[in-house]
Scaffold this active site. Sequence first.
Site, PDB file in Angstrom:
ATOM      1  N   TYR A  75       0.836  -1.198   0.000  1.00  0.00           N
ATOM      2  CA  TYR A  75       0.000   0.000   0.000  1.00  0.00           C
ATOM      3  C   TYR A  75       0.873   1.251   0.000  1.00  0.00           C
ATOM      4  O   TYR A  75       0.575   2.226  -0.684  1.00  0.00           O
ATOM      5  CB  TYR A  75      -0.946   0.008   1.213  1.00  0.00           C
ATOM      6  CG  TYR A  75      -1.957   1.131   1.104  1.00  0.00           C
ATOM      7  CD1 TYR A  75      -3.154   0.935   0.417  1.00  0.00           C
ATOM      8  CD2 TYR A  75      -1.700   2.391   1.636  1.00  0.00           C
ATOM      9  CE1 TYR A  75      -4.057   1.962   0.264  1.00  0.00           C
ATOM     10  CE2 TYR A  75      -2.599   3.429   1.487  1.00  0.00           C
ATOM     11  CZ  TYR A  75      -3.785   3.207   0.801  1.00  0.00           C
ATOM     12  OH  TYR A  75      -4.674   4.229   0.646  1.00  0.00           O
ATOM     13  N   PHE A 127      -7.412  20.422 -25.243  1.00  0.00           N
ATOM     14  CA  PHE A 127      -7.729  19.009 -25.308  1.00  0.00           C
ATOM     15  C   PHE A 127      -8.974  18.802 -24.446  1.00  0.00           C
ATOM     16  O   PHE A 127      -9.155  19.478 -23.437  1.00  0.00           O
ATOM     17  CB  PHE A 127      -6.578  18.097 -24.863  1.00  0.00           C
ATOM     18  CG  PHE A 127      -6.975  16.659 -25.039  1.00  0.00           C
ATOM     19  CD1 PHE A 127      -7.093  16.125 -26.308  1.00  0.00           C
ATOM     20  CD2 PHE A 127      -7.321  15.870 -23.956  1.00  0.00           C
ATOM     21  CE1 PHE A 127      -7.549  14.821 -26.496  1.00  0.00           C
ATOM     22  CE2 PHE A 127      -7.776  14.569 -24.142  1.00  0.00           C
ATOM     23  CZ  PHE A 127      -7.886  14.036 -25.409  1.00  0.00           C
ATOM     24  N   THR A 128      -9.820  17.863 -24.863  1.00  0.00           N
ATOM     25  CA  THR A 128     -11.150  17.719 -24.259  1.00  0.00           C
ATOM     26  C   THR A 128     -11.109  17.636 -22.732  1.00  0.00           C
ATOM     27  O   THR A 128     -11.736  18.440 -22.044  1.00  0.00           O
ATOM     28  CB  THR A 128     -11.850  16.473 -24.840  1.00  0.00           C
ATOM     29  OG1 THR A 128     -10.978  15.352 -24.669  1.00  0.00           O
ATOM     30  CG2 THR A 128     -12.149  16.654 -26.319  1.00  0.00           C
ATOM     31  N   ASP A 218       1.652  19.599 -21.004  1.00  0.00           N
ATOM     32  CA  ASP A 218       0.998  18.306 -21.172  1.00  0.00           C
ATOM     33  C   ASP A 218       2.014  17.451 -21.934  1.00  0.00           C
ATOM     34  O   ASP A 218       2.168  17.584 -23.152  1.00  0.00           O
ATOM     35  CB  ASP A 218      -0.310  18.455 -21.954  1.00  0.00           C
ATOM     36  CG  ASP A 218      -1.015  17.110 -22.131  1.00  0.00           C
ATOM     37  OD1 ASP A 218      -0.336  16.064 -22.030  1.00  0.00           O
ATOM     38  OD2 ASP A 218      -2.229  17.101 -22.365  1.00  0.00           O
ATOM     39  N   LYS A 261       0.149   6.861 -23.653  1.00  0.00           N
ATOM     40  CA  LYS A 261       0.604   7.174 -25.013  1.00  0.00           C
ATOM     41  C   LYS A 261       2.113   6.914 -25.118  1.00  0.00           C
ATOM     42  O   LYS A 261       2.527   5.763 -25.159  1.00  0.00           O
ATOM     43  CB  LYS A 261       0.261   8.625 -25.364  1.00  0.00           C
ATOM     44  CG  LYS A 261      -1.217   8.851 -25.677  1.00  0.00           C
ATOM     45  CD  LYS A 261      -2.078   8.975 -24.475  1.00  0.00           C
ATOM     46  CE  LYS A 261      -3.439   9.540 -24.766  1.00  0.00           C
ATOM     47  NZ  LYS A 261      -4.279   9.570 -23.560  1.00  0.00           N
ATOM     48  N   ARG A 385     -13.371  14.183 -34.446  1.00  0.00           N
ATOM     49  CA  ARG A 385     -12.730  15.289 -33.731  1.00  0.00           C
ATOM     50  C   ARG A 385     -13.200  16.564 -34.415  1.00  0.00           C
ATOM     51  O   ARG A 385     -12.483  17.200 -35.161  1.00  0.00           O
ATOM     52  CB  ARG A 385     -11.206  15.178 -33.773  1.00  0.00           C
ATOM     53  CG  ARG A 385     -10.642  14.025 -32.966  1.00  0.00           C
ATOM     54  CD  ARG A 385     -10.433  14.323 -31.495  1.00  0.00           C
ATOM     55  NE  ARG A 385     -11.521  14.022 -30.626  1.00  0.00           N
ATOM     56  CZ  ARG A 385     -11.382  13.613 -29.351  1.00  0.00           C
ATOM     57  NH1 ARG A 385     -10.208  13.402 -28.834  1.00  0.00           N
ATOM     58  NH2 ARG A 385     -12.431  13.424 -28.595  1.00  0.00           N
ATOM     59  N   PHE A 452     -19.017  13.503 -26.793  1.00  0.00           N
ATOM     60  CA  PHE A 452     -18.622  12.611 -27.891  1.00  0.00           C
ATOM     61  C   PHE A 452     -18.480  11.159 -27.465  1.00  0.00           C
ATOM     62  O   PHE A 452     -18.647  10.249 -28.258  1.00  0.00           O
ATOM     63  CB  PHE A 452     -17.308  13.093 -28.521  1.00  0.00           C
ATOM     64  CG  PHE A 452     -16.191  13.256 -27.524  1.00  0.00           C
ATOM     65  CD1 PHE A 452     -16.047  14.430 -26.811  1.00  0.00           C
ATOM     66  CD2 PHE A 452     -15.301  12.223 -27.288  1.00  0.00           C
ATOM     67  CE1 PHE A 452     -15.024  14.577 -25.875  1.00  0.00           C
ATOM     68  CE2 PHE A 452     -14.281  12.361 -26.360  1.00  0.00           C
ATOM     69  CZ  PHE A 452     -14.152  13.549 -25.643  1.00  0.00           C
TER      70      PHE A 452
HETATM   71  N1  F0G Z   1      -3.755  15.078 -22.846  1.00  0.00           N
HETATM   72  C1  F0G Z   1      -3.715  14.682 -24.120  1.00  0.00           C
HETATM   73  C2  F0G Z   1      -2.925  15.467 -25.108  1.00  0.00           C
HETATM   74  C3  F0G Z   1      -4.408  13.523 -24.510  1.00  0.00           C
HETATM   75  O1  F0G Z   1      -4.358  13.129 -25.775  1.00  0.00           O
HETATM   76  C4  F0G Z   1      -5.138  12.796 -23.542  1.00  0.00           C
HETATM   77  C5  F0G Z   1      -5.902  11.619 -23.902  1.00  0.00           C
HETATM   78  C6  F0G Z   1      -5.153  13.253 -22.216  1.00  0.00           C
HETATM   79  C7  F0G Z   1      -4.443  14.397 -21.907  1.00  0.00           C
HETATM   80  C8  F0G Z   1      -5.943  12.554 -21.139  1.00  0.00           C
HETATM   81  O2  F0G Z   1      -5.305  11.403 -20.769  1.00  0.00           O
HETATM   82  O3  F0G Z   1      -6.884   9.566 -21.442  1.00  0.00           O
HETATM   83  O4  F0G Z   1      -5.010   9.157 -19.849  1.00  0.00           O
HETATM   84  O5  F0G Z   1      -6.969  10.479 -19.152  1.00  0.00           O
HETATM   85  N2  F0G Z   1      -6.158  11.327 -25.083  1.00  0.00           N
HETATM   86  C9  F0G Z   1      -6.859  10.121 -25.539  1.00  0.00           C
HETATM   87  C10 F0G Z   1      -7.036  10.213 -27.022  1.00  0.00           C
HETATM   88  C11 F0G Z   1      -8.120   9.816 -24.824  1.00  0.00           C
HETATM   89  O6  F0G Z   1      -7.656   9.299 -27.573  1.00  0.00           O
HETATM   90  O7  F0G Z   1      -6.561  11.160 -27.634  1.00  0.00           O
HETATM   91  P1  F0G Z   1      -6.098  10.082 -20.281  1.00  0.00           P
END
Ligand code: F0G
Length: 461
Positions: A75, A127-128, A218, A261, A385, A452
């Site tokens: 833990y 980014f979303t 990021d 990634k 997108r 989305f």
């Molecule tokens: N920042 C970027 C540039 C991303 O592409 C993503 C995720 C995140 C943050 C969030 O990270 O998914 O680990 O919580 N991108 C994925 C995509 C979902 O399909 O582009 P996460």
Amino acid sequence: MPNYRKPWAEPYKIKVVEPLKVTTREYREEKMKEAGYNTFLLRSVDVYIDLLTDSGTTAMSDYQWAGMMLGDEAYAGSKNFYYLEDNVKKYYGYKYLVPTHQGRAAEHLLSKVMIKQGDYVPGNMYFTTTRLHQELAGGTFVDVIIDEAHDPSSHHPFKGNVDLQKVEGLIKKVGANKIPYICVAGTVNMAGGQPQSMENMKALRKLADKHGLKIMLDATRAVENAYFVKDREAGYANKTIEEILLEYCSLSDGCTMSGKKDLLVNIGGFVAVNDEHLFDELRNLVVVYEGLHTYGGLAGRDMEAMARGIEECVNYDHIRSRVEQVRYFGQKLLDAGVPIVEPAGGHAIFLDAKRFYEHIPQDQLPAQALAADLYIESGVRAMERGIVSAGRNKETGENNFPKLELVRLTFPRRVYTQAHLDVAAWHVEDLFEKRHKAKGLKFIYEPQYLRFFQAKFERLD
Ligand code: F0G
């Protein structure tokens, strides 16, 4: 000497395979309808070549899998955490590490700690999940990317660059004390996986210092960014990916990371910073939302795999093949006249749905329709997108109308071969030839957040 160009190949061989299911067009038509024309709602067993995302879809190496057996599932104080901490310091240069289960969890913590109600957060395109966490914390996102990033046909080599004048303009307008940090991504996902140059990051650092501002990176695809810097920017051809990555990160004050990634794992992330006080607050908050600060929602084995992934992803042969695979696919489409965002990005090729489905207006969701049609025709899964991903304006509730209306074909790392890419490209070209028959879509279900992912649609007649 043979008279064709010197070939390159994937720098790995295959040890375990996962069979793919081939389905009929009728079957896929039915499945797409059931999924409400949203590729996120398909079952992956019904997908032939899955180009939905490069997130968590990596094939891990034997070295990483071996590391999974060394998971120290304590833990508190797991040895895998300390190994990860060492590698984040060594390769990214940040002093303090807080692990999280994935990228958006890191964004959640950072936004909560740094952003106050009424703040403004400039960023090189949204980014979303990043923007949503900034907004939920009370901030307003302000896009400060260069204009070229919004033009899919611009060949600018660093379309991820920040427009410094836009940042200065915002500082003048709202005052530096309303800007908790500048949020920078390299590469920029929503711009088409486009890189930021080191020169631009250096200039931004100068500007930030002048106003006493922090820069938060990021770093999700910063290794891909480093490859582009080495390939395109004067003075970097002879530097290693490691050196470029360290230099790039040294120009920021901290980072959020989706390890799913660059870092070649199926789950994992972190937030890393240089400021001890900020670290203290993050470390305190992670206990509330993720878990103790030495695991942050991850198993010991996940941290081990991520620490090993960091070592592997900076390998030049790996990152070159990764990015060149994407470029290869993009070139095939360009040769066939298919409209894509140029130049090819680091992790994905983005079809320009405004030009692909010229006859479908943006409010009839051309990119959503194109992603659905591609699946029906071929079993290849892609992602919208465009207007659906862009969501609604926080104040007015109206749809945002982004300049870019794209379909993303995203390449998992070390998963597909060049032959898979040939098949996928053939189907995109085939669909392009039949494009005039396509019809738009309308919403029949729209969730409040990140719509989305779960929205459903119906075909327009
Ligand atoms: N920042 C970027 C540039 C991303 O592409 C993503 C995720 C995140 C943050 C969030 O990270 O998914 O680990 O919580 N991108 C994925 C995509 C979902 O399909 O582009 P996460």
